[in-house]
Design a protein around this motif. Sequence first.
Motif, short mmCIF file in Angstrom:
data_model
loop_
_atom_site.label_atom_id
_atom_site.label_comp_id
_atom_site.label_asym_id
_atom_site.label_seq_id
_atom_site.Cartn_x
_atom_site.Cartn_y
_atom_site.Cartn_z
N ASP A 43 0.91 -1.18 0.03
CA ASP A 43 0.01 0.00 0.09
C ASP A 43 0.70 1.32 0.09
O ASP A 43 0.72 2.15 -0.77
N HIS A 44 1.97 1.15 0.96
CA HIS A 44 2.88 2.38 0.78
C HIS A 44 3.47 2.52 -0.56
O HIS A 44 3.74 3.83 -1.14
N ALA A 45 3.74 1.42 -1.24
CA ALA A 45 4.58 1.56 -2.34
C ALA A 45 3.53 1.93 -3.50
O ALA A 45 4.05 2.83 -4.39
N SER A 46 2.26 1.58 -3.46
CA SER A 46 1.41 1.98 -4.35
C SER A 46 1.17 3.31 -4.28
O SER A 46 1.01 4.30 -5.24
N LEU A 47 1.00 3.94 -2.94
CA LEU A 47 0.72 5.37 -2.69
C LEU A 47 1.93 6.14 -3.38
O LEU A 47 1.74 7.22 -4.08
N ARG A 48 3.09 5.78 -3.31
CA ARG A 48 4.17 6.48 -3.74
C ARG A 48 4.28 6.63 -5.33
O ARG A 48 4.38 7.70 -5.97
N THR A 49 4.01 5.35 -5.95
CA THR A 49 3.78 5.08 -7.24
C THR A 49 2.66 6.14 -7.74
O THR A 49 2.79 6.79 -8.86
N LEU A 50 1.51 6.24 -7.11
CA LEU A 50 0.44 7.03 -7.62
C LEU A 50 0.73 8.47 -7.44
O LEU A 50 0.49 9.23 -8.71
N HIS A 51 1.50 8.99 -6.44
CA HIS A 51 2.02 10.40 -6.43
C HIS A 51 2.86 10.58 -7.57
O HIS A 51 2.86 11.69 -8.10
N ARG A 52 4.07 9.62 -7.70
CA ARG A 52 4.98 10.00 -8.75
C ARG A 52 4.33 10.09 -10.11
O ARG A 52 4.64 10.90 -10.87
N ILE A 53 3.30 9.44 -10.31
CA ILE A 53 2.53 9.42 -11.81
C ILE A 53 1.94 10.65 -11.86
O ILE A 53 1.92 11.46 -12.79
#
Length: 155
Positions: A43-53
């Motif tokens: 979930d934390h990795a997904s959060l960072r990925t969505l923000h980066r996108i």
Amino acid sequence: MIKVQLAIHVIAVIIAIGPVTVAASMFPRVATRAFADSGDDRDHASLRTLHRICRVYTAVGVVVPVFGIATAKSLGVLSSPWLIVSMVLTAAAAAVLVFVILPRQNFLVAEARVPSIEAVPSLLKRLAIYTGVFNLLWVVVTVLMIVRPGSTTGA
């Protein structure tokens, strides 16, 4: 040349704006899971990925108004009311994204490892609302671009 400009404009909209609207829309739900007791590293990795996108495609999205304005100038419709409204709404959407959504996402990504923050639930609700406003602005711009009130195409 006009067709090339228009093609680049439309392709840029699809490639740049589409991912931002999807990633920004998914962010509050993933953040809710990340801040929950059951939030895991995915979930934390997904959060960072969505923000980066959202960040990266915001920068890429600069191409959209640049080629849109160039196309409108070439077509001689730069002073058309529907286009002016579209440009104002596009600027509003960009402002909501850059000054409201991205900073809140950045804060939440930085704080995702500290689930004891009490303001997070209300921040996530407001973020979801701002994201909805951002998406609604783009829907209106898209409709204006398709319908073009006063257009001579008959659409």
